[in-house]
Design an enzyme around this catalytic site. Sequence first.
Site, PDB file in Angstrom:
ATOM      1  N   ARG A  78      62.710  50.526  61.676  1.00 36.17           N
ATOM      2  CA  ARG A  78      61.369  50.878  61.191  1.00 36.17           C
ATOM      3  C   ARG A  78      60.962  50.069  59.950  1.00 36.17           C
ATOM      4  O   ARG A  78      59.839  49.588  59.846  1.00 36.17           O
ATOM      5  CB  ARG A  78      61.343  52.380  60.877  1.00 36.17           C
ATOM      6  CG  ARG A  78      60.043  52.891  60.337  1.00 36.17           C
ATOM      7  CD  ARG A  78      58.954  52.949  61.395  1.00 36.17           C
ATOM      8  NE  ARG A  78      57.642  52.805  60.786  1.00 36.17           N
ATOM      9  CZ  ARG A  78      56.817  51.777  60.969  1.00 36.17           C
ATOM     10  NH1 ARG A  78      57.139  50.790  61.767  1.00 36.17           N
ATOM     11  NH2 ARG A  78      55.650  51.723  60.379  1.00 36.17           N
ATOM     12  N   CYS A  98      44.493  46.396  72.828  1.00 34.91           N
ATOM     13  CA  CYS A  98      44.367  47.816  72.478  1.00 34.91           C
ATOM     14  C   CYS A  98      43.591  47.974  71.167  1.00 34.91           C
ATOM     15  O   CYS A  98      43.508  47.051  70.364  1.00 34.91           O
ATOM     16  CB  CYS A  98      45.778  48.404  72.349  1.00 34.91           C
ATOM     17  SG  CYS A  98      45.863  50.075  71.701  1.00 34.91           S
ATOM     18  N   HIS A  99      43.055  49.173  70.946  1.00 30.16           N
ATOM     19  CA  HIS A  99      42.308  49.433  69.709  1.00 30.16           C
ATOM     20  C   HIS A  99      43.127  49.210  68.457  1.00 30.16           C
ATOM     21  O   HIS A  99      42.576  48.885  67.411  1.00 30.16           O
ATOM     22  CB  HIS A  99      41.809  50.879  69.715  1.00 30.16           C
ATOM     23  CG  HIS A  99      40.586  51.054  70.521  1.00 30.16           C
ATOM     24  ND1 HIS A  99      40.624  51.302  71.866  1.00 30.16           N
ATOM     25  CD2 HIS A  99      39.283  50.946  70.190  1.00 30.16           C
ATOM     26  CE1 HIS A  99      39.392  51.365  72.325  1.00 30.16           C
ATOM     27  NE2 HIS A  99      38.565  51.153  71.337  1.00 30.16           N
ATOM     28  N   THR A 100      44.422  49.436  68.555  1.00 26.94           N
ATOM     29  CA  THR A 100      45.245  49.279  67.359  1.00 26.94           C
ATOM     30  C   THR A 100      45.292  47.805  66.917  1.00 26.94           C
ATOM     31  O   THR A 100      45.322  47.516  65.727  1.00 26.94           O
ATOM     32  CB  THR A 100      46.655  49.846  67.617  1.00 26.94           C
ATOM     33  OG1 THR A 100      46.496  51.168  68.116  1.00 26.94           O
ATOM     34  CG2 THR A 100      47.477  49.902  66.350  1.00 26.94           C
ATOM     35  N   CYS A 157      51.576  50.844  76.124  1.00 26.69           N
ATOM     36  CA  CYS A 157      50.900  51.650  75.093  1.00 26.69           C
ATOM     37  C   CYS A 157      49.993  52.713  75.714  1.00 26.69           C
ATOM     38  O   CYS A 157      50.399  53.836  75.908  1.00 26.69           O
ATOM     39  CB  CYS A 157      50.113  50.775  74.109  1.00 26.69           C
ATOM     40  SG  CYS A 157      49.312  51.737  72.805  1.00 26.69           S
ATOM     41  N   CYS A 173      67.241  53.133  69.940  1.00 26.53           N
ATOM     42  CA  CYS A 173      68.585  52.608  69.659  1.00 26.53           C
ATOM     43  C   CYS A 173      69.650  53.524  70.232  1.00 26.53           C
ATOM     44  O   CYS A 173      70.778  53.105  70.480  1.00 26.53           O
ATOM     45  CB  CYS A 173      68.787  52.403  68.156  1.00 26.53           C
ATOM     46  SG  CYS A 173      69.097  53.926  67.233  1.00 26.53           S
ATOM     47  N   CYS A 231      70.525  56.434  66.075  1.00 29.33           N
ATOM     48  CA  CYS A 231      70.041  56.898  64.764  1.00 29.33           C
ATOM     49  C   CYS A 231      69.843  58.423  64.812  1.00 29.33           C
ATOM     50  O   CYS A 231      69.879  59.048  65.865  1.00 29.33           O
ATOM     51  CB  CYS A 231      68.754  56.178  64.367  1.00 29.33           C
ATOM     52  SG  CYS A 231      67.293  56.678  65.301  1.00 29.33           S
ATOM     53  N   ARG A 238      40.280  48.555  79.593  1.00 29.40           N
ATOM     54  CA  ARG A 238      41.267  47.623  79.077  1.00 29.40           C
ATOM     55  C   ARG A 238      40.970  46.210  79.565  1.00 29.40           C
ATOM     56  O   ARG A 238      40.643  46.016  80.744  1.00 29.40           O
ATOM     57  CB  ARG A 238      42.683  47.989  79.577  1.00 29.40           C
ATOM     58  CG  ARG A 238      43.400  49.011  78.723  1.00 29.40           C
ATOM     59  CD  ARG A 238      43.683  48.453  77.342  1.00 29.40           C
ATOM     60  NE  ARG A 238      44.635  49.239  76.598  1.00 29.40           N
ATOM     61  CZ  ARG A 238      44.329  50.264  75.798  1.00 29.40           C
ATOM     62  NH1 ARG A 238      43.096  50.639  75.628  1.00 29.40           N
ATOM     63  NH2 ARG A 238      45.296  50.914  75.146  1.00 29.40           N
ATOM     64  N   CYS A 267      62.394  56.589  67.043  1.00 29.95           N
ATOM     65  CA  CYS A 267      63.593  55.880  66.575  1.00 29.95           C
ATOM     66  C   CYS A 267      63.277  55.143  65.272  1.00 29.95           C
ATOM     67  O   CYS A 267      62.261  54.463  65.170  1.00 29.95           O
ATOM     68  CB  CYS A 267      64.031  54.876  67.647  1.00 29.95           C
ATOM     69  SG  CYS A 267      65.381  53.803  67.139  1.00 29.95           S
ATOM     70  N   CYS A 297      67.033  59.392  67.232  1.00 31.90           N
ATOM     71  CA  CYS A 297      67.397  59.310  68.657  1.00 31.90           C
ATOM     72  C   CYS A 297      68.368  60.431  69.023  1.00 31.90           C
ATOM     73  O   CYS A 297      68.238  61.052  70.077  1.00 31.90           O
ATOM     74  CB  CYS A 297      68.035  57.954  68.970  1.00 31.90           C
ATOM     75  SG  CYS A 297      66.840  56.597  69.094  1.00 31.90           S
ATOM     76  N   HIS A 322      50.654  44.397  71.584  1.00 30.91           N
ATOM     77  CA  HIS A 322      51.788  45.332  71.714  1.00 30.91           C
ATOM     78  C   HIS A 322      51.794  46.053  73.053  1.00 30.91           C
ATOM     79  O   HIS A 322      52.326  47.148  73.158  1.00 30.91           O
ATOM     80  CB  HIS A 322      51.747  46.345  70.562  1.00 30.91           C
ATOM     81  CG  HIS A 322      50.514  47.191  70.580  1.00 30.91           C
ATOM     82  ND1 HIS A 322      49.321  46.769  70.065  1.00 30.91           N
ATOM     83  CD2 HIS A 322      50.282  48.418  71.083  1.00 30.91           C
ATOM     84  CE1 HIS A 322      48.424  47.702  70.244  1.00 30.91           C
ATOM     85  NE2 HIS A 322      48.979  48.728  70.866  1.00 30.91           N
ATOM     86  N   GLU A 323      51.190  45.432  74.097  1.00 26.97           N
ATOM     87  CA  GLU A 323      51.075  46.136  75.383  1.00 26.97           C
ATOM     88  C   GLU A 323      51.348  45.107  76.488  1.00 26.97           C
ATOM     89  O   GLU A 323      50.430  44.658  77.165  1.00 26.97           O
ATOM     90  CB  GLU A 323      49.638  46.690  75.492  1.00 26.97           C
ATOM     91  CG  GLU A 323      49.482  47.868  76.406  1.00 26.97           C
ATOM     92  CD  GLU A 323      48.051  48.421  76.399  1.00 26.97           C
ATOM     93  OE1 GLU A 323      47.882  49.588  76.019  1.00 26.97           O
ATOM     94  OE2 GLU A 323      47.119  47.694  76.753  1.00 26.97           O
TER      95      GLU A 323
END
Length: 369
Positions: free
Chosen positions: A110, A40-42, A169, A92, A95, A364, A106, A98, A62-63
């Site tokens: 973090r 991904c671009h991130t 993602c 979770c 929190c 992708r 969430c 959530c 992350h995907e």
Amino acid sequence: MKVTAAVAWKAGQPLSIEDINLDGPKHGEVLIRNVAAGVCHTDAFTLSGDDPEGIFPTVLGHEAGAIVEEIGPGVTSVQVGDHVIPLYTPECGQCKFCLSGKTNLCQAIRVTQGKGLMPDGTSRFSKNGQAIYHYMGTSSFAEYTVLPEISLAKINKAAPLDKVCLLGCGVTTGIGAVLNTAKVEPGSTVAIFGLGGIGLSAIQGAVIANAERIIAIDINEDKFEFAKQLGATDCINPKHFDQPIQDVLVDMTDGGVDYSFECIGNVNTMRSALECCHKGWGESVIVGVAGAGQEISTRPFQLVTGRVWRGTAFGGVKGRSELPDYVEKYLRGEIKIDEMVTYTMPLNDINRAFDLMHQGKSIRSVIIY
Ligand code: APR
Ligand code: ZN
Ligand code: ZN
């Protein structure tokens, strides 16, 4: 255990494929085997060094689509053999965020996730005694990785992980922006800026929402054919007009669109996306991520006269409770993902996936382990 991973030792350098150490899952954690992972671009943004929160050395990604290999003490919601999609936005259920019912952001882990660490403040990856940091809580560019239980969405085993990984993602972000964040109503007129994986997914969301008119905007006309196949009713290239694109859109739509989605990450098109909205009710959603330090602008009168500007992360989708249904929609043919996978390759070739992305040649690329 020893695992093969693509390590980002420093910003701006190609990823290095090597064997590194992975410690087993601690309390509340799960060891997963990644089966496939989208690029991904991130990931590219962090690797470039422009991401102020980037921490090195790290394992990006992350995907993913993955299978549970081992559960740590106290884990109750997943079992060995379960198919899962890792979540960079966990859920979770306890929190303040959530419990609000108003957001998917969430915050349970973090702070540690932002530091590249597991919730206990340590990393599971290392090499020769040096810690290697986690990334977005997921680090999908490794054969195996450890995640907190709250960061795993359990999905139907019938779904091919090399496709539904994109629900981790891009695809979910685009569809969720339309269905969850904007809540587009049937009959709406929608404008989508940018036809990469995110914008094309936003088109799919608009189709699911029964939008009547879906106007797709891109400066690369190669994107138009697929956008039309997915359900765009009009495709326009801003370069063909002398007027600002927002004026063109307002003229085309008898006063402006009901909803617009910025899926580029450019602060100028964010302004266009707001200003093409209909007076009194038009809403614009920022989906693309702008570069660090950039700012958006418009005349406040745009908002005084009823336009709404908002943003969304992961399409406003709560991963554990909502992602399994996205997988079911894919299995029923209501969400198209296969067509988004332009290239597949082994982990060894991951740097080529980044090159293809930078050249604009891929929607992708998916790494197959
Ligand atoms: N006007 C119109 N279209 C543009 C413009 C512009 N000024 N600049 C770029 N585009 C188009 C590109 O031609 C491309 O088709 O926007 C599209 C962006 O697509 P991708 O680069 O494939 O990006 P995508 O993966 O969809 O992500 C979009 O969301 O998550 C963020 O970091 C990501 O900011 C990026 C955005
Ligand atoms: Zn992403
Ligand atoms: Zn929470």
